[in-house]
Design a protein around this motif. Structure first.
Motif, PDB file in Angstrom:
ATOM      1  N   SER A   1       0.972  -1.186  -0.079  1.00  6.95           N
ATOM      2  CA  SER A   1      -0.083   0.047   0.056  1.00  6.95           C
ATOM      3  C   SER A   1       0.921   1.386  -0.132  1.00  6.95           C
ATOM      4  CB  SER A   1      -0.876  -0.184   1.271  1.00  6.95           C
ATOM      5  OG  SER A   1      -1.665   1.189   1.469  1.00  6.95           O
ATOM      6  N   GLY A   2       0.566   2.283  -0.879  1.00  6.34           N
ATOM      7  CA  GLY A   2       1.189   3.581  -1.097  1.00  6.34           C
ATOM      8  C   GLY A   2       2.325   3.557  -2.043  1.00  6.34           C
ATOM      9  N   SER A   3       2.367   2.588  -2.650  1.00  9.03           N
ATOM     10  CA  SER A   3       3.593   2.364  -3.756  1.00  9.03           C
ATOM     11  C   SER A   3       3.436   3.415  -4.872  1.00  9.03           C
ATOM     12  CB  SER A   3       3.250   0.988  -4.430  1.00  9.03           C
ATOM     13  OG  SER A   3       4.017   0.157  -3.593  1.00  9.03           O
ATOM     14  N   ALA A   4       2.143   4.024  -5.055  1.00 12.42           N
ATOM     15  CA  ALA A   4       2.074   4.930  -6.118  1.00 12.42           C
ATOM     16  C   ALA A   4       2.789   6.146  -5.615  1.00 12.42           C
ATOM     17  CB  ALA A   4       0.563   5.322  -6.249  1.00 12.42           C
ATOM     18  N   ASP A   5       3.194   6.430  -4.243  1.00 15.71           N
ATOM     19  CA  ASP A   5       3.670   7.728  -3.946  1.00 15.71           C
ATOM     20  C   ASP A   5       5.114   7.347  -4.110  1.00 15.71           C
ATOM     21  OD1 ASP A   5       4.784   9.621  -2.605  1.00 15.71           O
ATOM     22  OD2 ASP A   5       3.845   9.375  -0.845  1.00 15.71           O
ATOM     23  N   LYS A   6       5.845   8.487  -4.781  1.00 17.79           N
ATOM     24  CA  LYS A   6       7.328   8.317  -5.268  1.00 17.79           C
ATOM     25  C   LYS A   6       7.996   8.519  -3.902  1.00 17.79           C
ATOM     26  CE  LYS A   6      10.680  10.366  -8.180  1.00 17.79           C
ATOM     27  NZ  LYS A   6      11.184  11.478  -9.210  1.00 17.79           N
ATOM     28  N   ASP A   7       7.833   8.799  -2.791  1.00 17.50           N
ATOM     29  CA  ASP A   7       8.520   9.067  -1.833  1.00 17.50           C
ATOM     30  C   ASP A   7       8.155   7.941  -0.384  1.00 17.50           C
ATOM     31  OD1 ASP A   7       9.697  11.408  -2.401  1.00 17.50           O
ATOM     32  OD2 ASP A   7       7.949  12.491  -1.768  1.00 17.50           O
ATOM     33  N   SER A   8       7.377   6.920  -1.046  1.00 13.17           N
ATOM     34  CA  SER A   8       6.918   5.766  -0.282  1.00 13.17           C
ATOM     35  C   SER A   8       8.591   5.125   0.398  1.00 13.17           C
ATOM     36  CB  SER A   8       6.214   4.742  -0.979  1.00 13.17           C
ATOM     37  OG  SER A   8       5.900   3.418  -0.108  1.00 13.17           O
ATOM     38  N   PRO A   9       8.351   4.437   1.500  1.00 13.11           N
ATOM     39  CA  PRO A   9       9.623   3.839   2.044  1.00 13.11           C
ATOM     40  C   PRO A   9      10.049   2.628   1.093  1.00 13.11           C
ATOM     41  CG  PRO A   9       8.306   4.248   3.757  1.00 13.11           C
ATOM     42  CD  PRO A   9       7.430   4.551   2.201  1.00 13.11           C
ATOM     43  N   PHE A  10       9.137   2.044   0.437  1.00 12.69           N
ATOM     44  CA  PHE A  10       9.580   1.017  -0.208  1.00 12.69           C
ATOM     45  C   PHE A  10       8.451   0.780  -1.335  1.00 12.69           C
ATOM     46  CE2 PHE A  10       8.216  -1.070   3.299  1.00 12.69           C
ATOM     47  CZ  PHE A  10       7.341  -2.098   3.276  1.00 12.69           C
ATOM     48  N   HIS A  11       8.661   0.136  -2.523  1.00 11.51           N
ATOM     49  CA  HIS A  11       7.598  -0.199  -3.482  1.00 11.51           C
ATOM     50  C   HIS A  11       7.349  -1.695  -3.964  1.00 11.51           C
ATOM     51  CE1 HIS A  11       9.138   4.129  -4.446  1.00 11.51           C
ATOM     52  NE2 HIS A  11       7.786   3.948  -4.305  1.00 11.51           N
ATOM     53  N   TRP A  12       8.179  -2.349  -3.391  1.00 15.47           N
ATOM     54  CA  TRP A  12       8.234  -3.818  -3.552  1.00 15.47           C
ATOM     55  C   TRP A  12       8.368  -4.550  -2.286  1.00 15.47           C
ATOM     56  CZ3 TRP A  12       6.680  -4.273  -8.715  1.00 15.47           C
ATOM     57  CH2 TRP A  12       7.099  -3.306  -9.400  1.00 15.47           C
ATOM     58  N   SER A  13       7.962  -5.989  -2.064  1.00 19.97           N
ATOM     59  CA  SER A  13       8.292  -6.679  -0.729  1.00 19.97           C
ATOM     60  C   SER A  13       8.364  -8.031  -1.242  1.00 19.97           C
ATOM     61  CB  SER A  13       7.456  -6.429   0.194  1.00 19.97           C
ATOM     62  OG  SER A  13       7.516  -7.244   1.437  1.00 19.97           O
ATOM     63  N   SER A  14       9.703  -8.573  -1.271  1.00 16.41           N
ATOM     64  CA  SER A  14       9.711 -10.047  -1.685  1.00 16.41           C
ATOM     65  C   SER A  14       9.513 -10.834  -0.535  1.00 16.41           C
ATOM     66  CB  SER A  14      11.278 -10.293  -1.977  1.00 16.41           C
ATOM     67  OG  SER A  14      11.543 -11.630  -2.459  1.00 16.41           O
ATOM     68  N   GLU A  15       8.716 -12.024  -0.699  1.00 16.83           N
ATOM     69  CA  GLU A  15       8.428 -12.898   0.495  1.00 16.83           C
ATOM     70  C   GLU A  15       9.631 -13.999   0.395  1.00 16.83           C
ATOM     71  OE1 GLU A  15       4.521 -14.583   0.385  1.00 16.83           O
ATOM     72  OE2 GLU A  15       3.663 -12.732   0.545  1.00 16.83           O
ATOM     73  N   LYS A  16      10.469 -13.979  -0.498  1.00 15.64           N
ATOM     74  CA  LYS A  16      11.651 -14.802  -0.539  1.00 15.64           C
ATOM     75  C   LYS A  16      12.725 -14.520   0.775  1.00 15.64           C
ATOM     76  CE  LYS A  16      15.491 -16.616  -3.122  1.00 15.64           C
ATOM     77  NZ  LYS A  16      16.409 -16.280  -4.238  1.00 15.64           N
ATOM     78  N   ASP A  17      12.956 -13.348   0.841  1.00 19.38           N
ATOM     79  CA  ASP A  17      13.876 -12.794   1.505  1.00 19.38           C
ATOM     80  C   ASP A  17      13.672 -11.526   2.358  1.00 19.38           C
ATOM     81  OD1 ASP A  17      14.328 -11.136  -0.443  1.00 19.38           O
ATOM     82  OD2 ASP A  17      16.228 -12.091  -1.119  1.00 19.38           O
ATOM     83  N   GLY A  18      12.696 -10.908   1.957  1.00 17.67           N
ATOM     84  CA  GLY A  18      12.281  -9.661   2.899  1.00 17.67           C
ATOM     85  C   GLY A  18      12.887  -8.558   1.913  1.00 17.67           C
ATOM     86  N   ASP A  19      13.421  -8.734   0.662  1.00 15.68           N
ATOM     87  CA  ASP A  19      13.963  -7.593  -0.163  1.00 15.68           C
ATOM     88  C   ASP A  19      13.073  -6.551  -0.457  1.00 15.68           C
ATOM     89  OD1 ASP A  19      17.112  -7.068  -1.509  1.00 15.68           O
ATOM     90  OD2 ASP A  19      15.299  -6.245  -2.519  1.00 15.68           O
ATOM     91  N   THR A  20      13.203  -5.355  -0.282  1.00 13.02           N
ATOM     92  CA  THR A  20      12.490  -4.428  -0.696  1.00 13.02           C
ATOM     93  C   THR A  20      12.787  -3.400  -1.968  1.00 13.02           C
ATOM     94  OG1 THR A  20      13.238  -2.917   0.680  1.00 13.02           O
ATOM     95  CG2 THR A  20      11.573  -4.175   1.451  1.00 13.02           C
ATOM     96  N   SER A  21      13.969  -4.026  -2.600  1.00 16.21           N
ATOM     97  CA  SER A  21      14.341  -3.218  -3.940  1.00 16.21           C
ATOM     98  C   SER A  21      13.844  -3.647  -5.100  1.00 16.21           C
ATOM     99  CB  SER A  21      16.079  -3.450  -3.801  1.00 16.21           C
ATOM    100  OG  SER A  21      16.308  -4.626  -4.276  1.00 16.21           O
ATOM    101  N   GLY A  22      13.185  -4.620  -4.983  1.00 21.11           N
ATOM    102  CA  GLY A  22      12.341  -5.155  -6.416  1.00 21.11           C
ATOM    103  C   GLY A  22      13.302  -6.199  -6.904  1.00 21.11           C
ATOM    104  N   PHE A  23      14.390  -6.510  -6.306  1.00 17.25           N
ATOM    105  CA  PHE A  23      15.358  -7.552  -6.792  1.00 17.25           C
ATOM    106  C   PHE A  23      15.153  -8.953  -6.298  1.00 17.25           C
ATOM    107  CE2 PHE A  23      19.075 -10.217  -6.179  1.00 17.25           C
ATOM    108  CZ  PHE A  23      19.746 -10.495  -7.437  1.00 17.25           C
ATOM    109  N   ILE A  24      15.244  -9.899  -7.108  1.00 17.58           N
ATOM    110  CA  ILE A  24      14.954 -11.277  -6.869  1.00 17.58           C
ATOM    111  C   ILE A  24      15.854 -12.065  -7.669  1.00 17.58           C
ATOM    112  CG2 ILE A  24      12.987 -11.864  -8.096  1.00 17.58           C
ATOM    113  CD1 ILE A  24      11.624 -13.363  -5.880  1.00 17.58           C
ATOM    114  N   GLU A  25      16.359 -13.334  -7.021  1.00 16.37           N
ATOM    115  CA  GLU A  25      17.225 -14.359  -7.509  1.00 16.37           C
ATOM    116  C   GLU A  25      16.529 -15.560  -7.526  1.00 16.37           C
ATOM    117  OE1 GLU A  25      21.885 -14.940  -7.568  1.00 16.37           O
ATOM    118  OE2 GLU A  25      21.029 -16.444  -6.047  1.00 16.37           O
TER     119      GLU A  25
END
Length: 274
Positions: free
Chosen positions: A34-58
């Motif tokens: 929630s809130g990802s449409a806001d450019k200033d949001s703390p994070f825009h993605w949330s990976s359930e694999k490892d908690g990464d919030t950068s949008g990166f996943i291996e």
């Protein structure tokens, strides 16, 4: 009867590989919070694999990624970059709140993606052949001159490695949720990093559930039954990558002995003969 047995054996041989392939494939969720449409949001993605919030996943070849829109705004998951635009590999189209997009990755490579509506929201899917890597192990140890890329296979993430010269051990930090029921951790440890492995502990408790084999200066360490909530694994050996201080001391000692020897010869050479 023999023909029937042969047919059943052949059928079994065909089934087993198919089951193994299916078991190897995994699915991962990346949530759009929630809130990802806001450019200033703390994070825009949330990976359930490892908690990464950068949008990166291996992930591994033939794995699948689910992007789930948990925001109140519409988003897209589009392969490409904001600078160069879509590259045509995959595109969710407009993904309304509560909807999801699924993409299976069948080739090795790196696949950048972004939201065409909110282009500051970018990510990257890295698809590898099978094993994972923990890079630059030893970079924060000693003078950082001895660095290793640690190859491993595990159903969770090996997040960080720390070296303890006093105990001749390497500790690995484990993170994320399990992606399958195989709780075996396989490590490919360079002999220059650690050798003569004598013990393994999980969260500080010793375990006997490990085997090791040696292949071309690599110790293949297989640790079985690693609990799904384990936080760390520590491997102790007889030798560990030397710290710079130790090397410097050895070099200094050799240099000092050499100087003393040369000085002694020089003094002997100038003693007058009687």
């Amino acid at each position: 009867m023999r023909k029937l047995i042969w047919i059943m054996s052949a059928a079994l041989m065909m089934i087993i590989p198919l089951q193994s392939i299916a078991f190897a494939e995994s699915t991962y969720d990346i949530n759009i919070p929630s809130g990802s449409a806001d450019k200033d949001s703390p994070f825009h993605w949330s990976s359930e694999k490892d908690g990464d919030t950068s949008g990166f996943i291996e992930i591994i070849v033939n794995d699948t990624v689910f992007w789930k829109n948990g925001d109140m705004a519409t988003h897209t998951v589009t392969s490409g970059t904001p600078l160069n635009g879509p590259d045509g590999i995959f595109d969710s189209g407009k993904m309304n709140p509560g909807k999801f997009f699924v993409q299976k990755f069948t080739q090795v490579g790196e696949f950048p993606y972004y939201c065409t509506i909110h282009p500051w929201r970018t990510g990257l899917v890295s698809v590898v052949t099978g094993n994972s890597y923990l890079f630059n192990v030893g970079s924060d140890f000693g003078d950082g001159a001895n660095v290793f890329d640690l190859e491993y296979k595990f159903n969770r993430l090996v997040n960080r490695a720390s070296i303890d010269e006093s105990t001749k051990s390497v500790s690995l930090e484990l993170r994320g949720n399990t992606i399958n029921d195989d709780n075996t951790l396989t490590l490919f440890l360079p002999s220059a990093l650690i050798s003569g492995i004598s013990s393994v502990s999980i969260d500080g408790a010793m375990t006997e559930e490990f085997t090791q084999e040696f292949e071309d200066e690599i110790t293949v360490l297989v640790i079985g039954e690693v609990p799904s909530d384990a936080k760390s694994v520590t491997i102790t050996g007889t030798t560990i990558v030397p710290e710079f201080g130790t090397i410097a001391t050895m070099i200094l000692a050799v240099a000092t002995i050499s100087i003393i020897a040369v000085s002694a010869r020089s003094r002997l050479g100038i003693i007058p003969r009687i």
